[in-house]
Scaffold this active site. Structure first.
Site, short mmCIF file in Angstrom:
data_model
loop_
_atom_site.label_atom_id
_atom_site.label_comp_id
_atom_site.label_asym_id
_atom_site.label_seq_id
_atom_site.Cartn_x
_atom_site.Cartn_y
_atom_site.Cartn_z
N GLY A 14 0.85 -1.30 0.01
CA GLY A 14 0.14 0.06 -0.11
C GLY A 14 0.73 1.24 0.02
O GLY A 14 2.02 1.31 -0.30
N TRP A 28 -7.91 2.23 -2.58
CA TRP A 28 -9.41 2.66 -2.39
C TRP A 28 -9.70 4.02 -1.50
O TRP A 28 -11.01 4.16 -1.52
CB TRP A 28 -10.01 1.39 -1.61
CG TRP A 28 -10.17 0.23 -2.41
CD1 TRP A 28 -9.71 -0.04 -3.59
CD2 TRP A 28 -10.66 -0.91 -1.81
NE1 TRP A 28 -9.84 -1.22 -4.04
CE2 TRP A 28 -10.30 -1.92 -3.11
CE3 TRP A 28 -11.48 -1.60 -0.91
CZ2 TRP A 28 -10.64 -3.31 -2.95
CZ3 TRP A 28 -11.51 -3.20 -0.73
CH2 TRP A 28 -11.32 -3.84 -1.58
N ALA A 29 -8.75 4.64 -0.97
CA ALA A 29 -9.11 5.87 -0.25
C ALA A 29 -9.56 6.83 -1.12
O ALA A 29 -9.12 7.04 -2.26
CB ALA A 29 -7.76 6.23 0.40
N GLY A 86 -10.98 10.11 0.04
CA GLY A 86 -10.54 11.73 0.48
C GLY A 86 -9.62 12.37 0.00
O GLY A 86 -9.32 12.96 -0.79
N GLU A 99 -13.56 18.53 4.94
CA GLU A 99 -14.14 17.10 5.58
C GLU A 99 -14.65 17.29 6.94
O GLU A 99 -14.09 18.28 7.59
CB GLU A 99 -13.00 15.95 5.17
CG GLU A 99 -12.99 15.50 3.94
CD GLU A 99 -12.16 14.08 3.76
OE1 GLU A 99 -12.15 13.62 2.61
OE2 GLU A 99 -11.80 13.69 4.46
N HIS A 104 -16.67 3.57 9.35
CA HIS A 104 -17.22 4.74 8.50
C HIS A 104 -18.83 4.62 8.54
O HIS A 104 -19.45 3.73 8.35
CB HIS A 104 -16.63 4.75 7.17
CG HIS A 104 -16.50 5.89 6.37
ND1 HIS A 104 -17.75 6.36 5.96
CD2 HIS A 104 -15.58 6.66 5.82
CE1 HIS A 104 -17.61 7.58 5.12
NE2 HIS A 104 -16.44 7.57 5.09
N ARG A 144 -16.55 11.16 13.13
CA ARG A 144 -17.05 9.94 12.76
C ARG A 144 -17.55 8.98 13.53
O ARG A 144 -18.66 8.41 13.29
CB ARG A 144 -15.81 9.23 11.84
CG ARG A 144 -15.54 9.72 10.54
CD ARG A 144 -14.42 9.01 9.79
NE ARG A 144 -14.15 9.37 8.37
CZ ARG A 144 -13.16 8.99 7.69
NH1 ARG A 144 -12.28 8.14 8.23
NH2 ARG A 144 -13.29 9.42 6.25
N HIS A 167 -13.78 0.67 9.02
CA HIS A 167 -12.78 1.33 8.15
C HIS A 167 -11.53 1.70 8.48
O HIS A 167 -10.64 1.33 7.62
CB HIS A 167 -13.75 2.72 8.09
CG HIS A 167 -13.16 3.39 7.04
ND1 HIS A 167 -13.12 3.11 5.44
CD2 HIS A 167 -12.62 4.88 6.78
CE1 HIS A 167 -12.76 4.15 4.66
NE2 HIS A 167 -12.12 5.42 5.82
N GLU A 197 -1.62 1.69 8.67
CA GLU A 197 -2.54 1.08 9.63
C GLU A 197 -2.23 0.26 10.33
O GLU A 197 -2.84 0.05 11.63
CB GLU A 197 -3.57 0.72 8.75
CG GLU A 197 -5.00 0.69 9.61
CD GLU A 197 -6.38 0.21 8.64
OE1 GLU A 197 -7.37 0.33 9.35
OE2 GLU A 197 -6.24 0.64 7.63
N ARG A 212 -9.73 8.64 14.40
CA ARG A 212 -8.84 9.10 13.44
C ARG A 212 -9.48 10.44 12.79
O ARG A 212 -10.47 10.32 12.44
CB ARG A 212 -8.48 8.05 12.32
CG ARG A 212 -7.71 8.75 11.16
CD ARG A 212 -7.25 7.71 10.16
NE ARG A 212 -8.38 7.12 9.57
CZ ARG A 212 -9.13 7.80 8.52
NH1 ARG A 212 -8.41 8.70 7.65
NH2 ARG A 212 -10.22 6.98 8.00
N LEU A 250 -3.68 8.76 5.21
CA LEU A 250 -2.77 8.91 4.09
C LEU A 250 -1.50 9.76 4.42
O LEU A 250 -0.26 9.45 4.22
CB LEU A 250 -3.04 9.42 2.80
CG LEU A 250 -4.60 8.49 2.35
CD1 LEU A 250 -4.92 9.00 0.92
CD2 LEU A 250 -4.13 7.09 2.06
#
Length: 520
Positions: free
Chosen positions: A12, A43-44, A46, A112, A228, A274, A333, A357, A368, A374
């Protein structure tokens, strides 16, 4: 036996970025699957959180991180990471990441949840992860100092004289192979595949937690799992994600009656942290009222252009998000816990570093902040590269002895499903003592079965799950991503990071098993 080199386990963002920053030192990267298909980074949606706009600052970014982390963020780590953010974004640009810019070439960050400024450096609304990864993968494939070995699943660490000297990894042919190294970096991702509903790929099964803990590494903050709130609920596994940026653009959460339920739960409504939004969505689903993300007014006809990945997922299920609300549900998530590391990415075991992660650096605390993942991956990928490069310049290679490879593992599909069911039902969005006790006893039974069958994959899954469940059982309060129905308030006396070993988790589960057996 060949001369030890640098081994990075995980394909990753954290792993590939670290490998590139180590160039021209020779590095071998092991990836459980083809790197251009299945990492969580890919797949991230944001983007990368970084203070790049006028009026924003690393200090403000760190303050938002502290607020979201619910009292247990390492303040020094948060500030130092925020201060390195701009430089790491520049690195990504140098590797070809096509971040959104305006006509004058300036980065155009988005908003965000829980951020006090527009600081999410993104790509075409919801395509940051894929765009960054494709750029890095292309660069990695052109970098001659990096050897990429795909379809090798790491299953166990090789430890000699108290030092990690590599890993055993199983290839596509089912055979286990020893990869020896002077320095080993675990960047294998999170724990999503331990849950029945997740946004993570199947490879995110907590193996780093188990491998590290089995070798004696310290595990930190394992109870803190982020769900999430807006996974797209269309029956797919893994579940596609409706990015938080949609709520940043004004999309609202409603139930089947069209009522905005988040307004009554938090002053920031849909842009609350979140964990709060996830519990709000979960409550609507549990009450049978349904939960939907409605972007028809905020985004409308521009949906496919602004958020092409979300649009594609919805359209594949017959939902037009420009005209219809999107059904959503909380899904596992991100894991704030992991292998404890210091500010250089070193774990408590000599020879072993952790990034992304798989690590717990103290940045995220109990919850988080959006798009800090990222950022953490590249900041610590860079720090680990610098630390290993400095160490490789001095000292001789360790003297190694060939280790016997593990026997082939049998099929564990049924048991893996049982782990996912246990974790979702008892160690999910809402927890309590009865459910956590039930989970620990059931997981211990499956762990015993893994030992009997000598099945390393199942052993890794059950040990990772036991570490999470035991940590959740021991934290008798609610904080961030960890919510106890029986202890719904935060306790100031528990405002500290947690630590657990595998022996402690197993002893707890064994004691509960004996107690429950004695009560029958």
């Amino acid at each position: 036996m060949s001369e030890p080199d640098i081994l990075i386990v995980g394909g990753g963002l954290a792993g590939l970025f670290c490998a590139l920053k180590l160039a021209p030192l020779p590095v071998t990267v092991l990836a459980a699957a083809p790197v251009d298909e299945s990492s969580s980074s890919l797949w991230a949606q944001g983007g990368v959180a970084a203070a790049v706009s006028e009026g924003d600052s690393p200090e403000l970014h760190a303050a938002d991180t502290l607020a979201a982390g619910a009292g247990i963020v390492d303040e020094a780590v948060a500030l130092s990471v925020a201060r390195e953010a701009r430089e790491r974004v520049e690195d990504l640009l140098g590797f070809g990441a096509p971040f959104d810019r305006d006509a004058r070439g300036r980065l155009t960050p988005s908003q965000e949840a829980a951020h006090s400024a527009r600081r999410i450096v993104r790509v075409k609304g919801d395509g940051a992860g894929a765009a960054i990864m494709h750029a890095l993968i292309a660069t990695v494939r052109k970098t001659t100092s990096i050897v990429l070995r795909e379809n090798f699943v790491a299953e166990d660490l090789i430890v000699q004289s108290g030092r990690v000297v590599g890993v055993f990894a199983r290839g596509a042919d089912g055979a286990s192979k020893a990869f020896y190294a002077r320095a080993t970096v675990l960047a294998t991702g999170g724990v999503g595949a331990l849950y029945a509903l997740t946004t993570n790929p199947p490879q995110a099964n907590g193996a780093a937690l188990a491998m590290g803990a089995r070798a004696g590494a310290r595990i930190a903050d394992a109870e803190f799992v982020q769900f999430h709130p807006t996974a797209i609920d269309i029956g797919r596994d893994p579940a596609p994600l409706a990015t938080e940026a949609l709520r940043g653009e004004g999309a609202v959460l409603v139930n089947r009656a069209g009522e905005r339920f988040m307004i009554a739960l938090h002053k920031d409504a849909e842009l609350a942290p979140r964990d709060i939004v996830a519990r709000g969505v979960f409550a609507e689903l549990e009450a049978g009222r349904g939960a939907f993300l409605d972007a028809t007014k905020a985004v409308g006809a521009a949906f496919a252009e602004k958020f092409p990945n979300v649009a594609a997922s919805c359209l594949s299920a017959g939902i037009d998000p420009s005209r219809q609300p999107i059904p959503v549900a909380p899904a596992e998530h991100y894991h704030m816990g992991g292998l404890w590391t210091d500010d250089r990415g070193r774990t408590s075991l000599p020879g072993l570093w952790a990034a992304g992660e798989a690590a717990s650096t103290g940045l995220h605390g109990a919850n988080r902040l959006a798009s800090n993942s990222l950022l953490e991956a590249v900041v610590f990928g860079d720090r680990i590269a610098k630390d290993i490069a400095a160490l490789s310049c001095r000292g001789s290679a360790p003297v190694l002895v060939a280790s016997a490879a593990p026997a082939p593992s049998g099929d564990d599909a049924d048991e893996a499903k049982q782990v996912r069911k246990i974790m979702t039902r008892h160690v999910g969005v809402l927890r309590d003592e009865t459910g956590l006790r039930t989970a620990l006893v059931a997981l211990k039974t499956l762990h015993d079965k893994a030992l009997e069958k000598n099945n390393l994959d199942l052993r890794n899954r059950t040990e990772a799950a036991l570490l999470i469940a035991a940590s959740a059982y021991l934290r008798r309060e609610s904080r961030g991503g960890h919510f106890r129905r029986d202890f719904p308030d935060s306790d100031p006396a528990q405002a500290r990071r947690s630590s657990i070993t595998l022996d402690e988790a197993l002893r707890l589960a064994q004691g509960l098993s004996e107690t429950m057996s004695g009560n029958r």
